[in-house]
Design a protein around this motif. Sequence first.
Motif, PDB file in Angstrom:
ATOM      1  N   TRP A 125      -0.445  -2.261  20.042  1.00 31.55           N
ATOM      2  CA  TRP A 125      -0.018  -1.619  18.801  1.00 31.55           C
ATOM      3  C   TRP A 125       0.619  -0.259  19.059  1.00 31.55           C
ATOM      4  CZ3 TRP A 125       0.999  -3.734  14.357  1.00 31.55           C
ATOM      5  CH2 TRP A 125       0.454  -4.995  14.089  1.00 31.55           C
ATOM      6  N   SER A 158       3.172  -9.313  10.467  1.00 31.87           N
ATOM      7  CA  SER A 158       2.523  -8.090   9.999  1.00 31.87           C
ATOM      8  C   SER A 158       3.445  -6.884  10.154  1.00 31.87           C
ATOM      9  CB  SER A 158       1.218  -7.854  10.771  1.00 31.87           C
ATOM     10  OG  SER A 158       0.300  -8.904  10.555  1.00 31.87           O
ATOM     11  N   ALA A 204       4.946  -4.573   7.227  1.00 33.70           N
ATOM     12  CA  ALA A 204       4.753  -3.119   7.228  1.00 33.70           C
ATOM     13  C   ALA A 204       6.080  -2.392   7.056  1.00 33.70           C
ATOM     14  CB  ALA A 204       4.070  -2.685   8.524  1.00 33.70           C
ATOM     15  N   LEU A 259       2.330   1.269  10.319  1.00 37.79           N
ATOM     16  CA  LEU A 259       1.947   0.540  11.528  1.00 37.79           C
ATOM     17  C   LEU A 259       0.588   1.002  12.054  1.00 37.79           C
ATOM     18  CD1 LEU A 259       5.422   0.458  13.266  1.00 37.79           C
ATOM     19  CD2 LEU A 259       4.219  -1.471  12.223  1.00 37.79           C
ATOM     20  N   GLN A 288      -1.883   2.033  10.219  1.00 34.18           N
ATOM     21  CA  GLN A 288      -2.898   1.417   9.365  1.00 34.18           C
ATOM     22  C   GLN A 288      -3.134  -0.039   9.755  1.00 34.18           C
ATOM     23  OE1 GLN A 288      -3.092   2.239   5.121  1.00 34.18           O
ATOM     24  NE2 GLN A 288      -1.470   3.772   5.329  1.00 34.18           N
ATOM     25  N   LEU A 289      -2.056  -0.735  10.114  1.00 33.75           N
ATOM     26  CA  LEU A 289      -2.215  -2.108  10.603  1.00 33.75           C
ATOM     27  C   LEU A 289      -3.029  -2.129  11.883  1.00 33.75           C
ATOM     28  CD1 LEU A 289       1.209  -3.951  10.193  1.00 33.75           C
ATOM     29  CD2 LEU A 289      -0.963  -4.518   9.108  1.00 33.75           C
ATOM     30  N   LEU A 320      -6.302  -2.054   8.755  1.00 35.32           N
ATOM     31  CA  LEU A 320      -6.175  -1.750   7.332  1.00 35.32           C
ATOM     32  C   LEU A 320      -7.509  -1.358   6.695  1.00 35.32           C
ATOM     33  CD1 LEU A 320      -3.635  -4.384   5.936  1.00 35.32           C
ATOM     34  CD2 LEU A 320      -3.306  -1.942   6.264  1.00 35.32           C
TER      35      LEU A 320
END
Length: 206
Positions: A84, A164, A168, A193, A195-196, A200
């Motif tokens: 991420w 996802s 976003a 991103l 928060q993903l 979340l």
Amino acid sequence: MSGLRERKKTETRAALSWAAIRLTVTRGFDNVLVEDIAQAVGVSPRTFNNYFSSKAEAIAFRHLDRSRQVAEALRQRPADEPLWAALIEATLTRFTPGPEVAQSPPGSHTEWVDGLAVMLAEPALQGEMLRASAVAEADLAAAVAERTGTDPERDLYPHLVAASVTAAVNAAIRHFLRADPPVAMERLLPDALAQLAAGLPVPTPR
């Protein structure tokens, strides 16, 4: 020479796409001709047709191109970087304005946002945007699969990650269009991103 030609083609394609967006936001979709877009870039309508089959394709190309560059940027991130973190960096580096924007900047924020919202609601454009998003999402899923050792043909994970990220980005764009006071995409994208990446979590009530 071959590399120079390819770079010139890339620059021309990006300039045509940006001109199509800028003129459509300013005038409205039905009030922009291929000839107007070509003239804004200093090329002939025939040159435009060598790159794009329609105004809608030219407008959607910018979204497609930047999204596909995210996949390529992800492939170039360090192998030991968390997924991420790599996705956030790859996305941010590809959503910065290019030289075509500096050469023909948009108008005031309010006028730009209002015109952009109208443009994105244009039925003639929505089909091209959906097609572009599907292609870009598949490219990103393939890049995620390579990075995580998963199989894009059999595994859900790379497609879930790509979908996802797409969601976003779209959510950030919609928030950009409605935010008052304005919030820059450079702030909205990493926030969405991040928060993903954090799963979340439910935000603390204000």
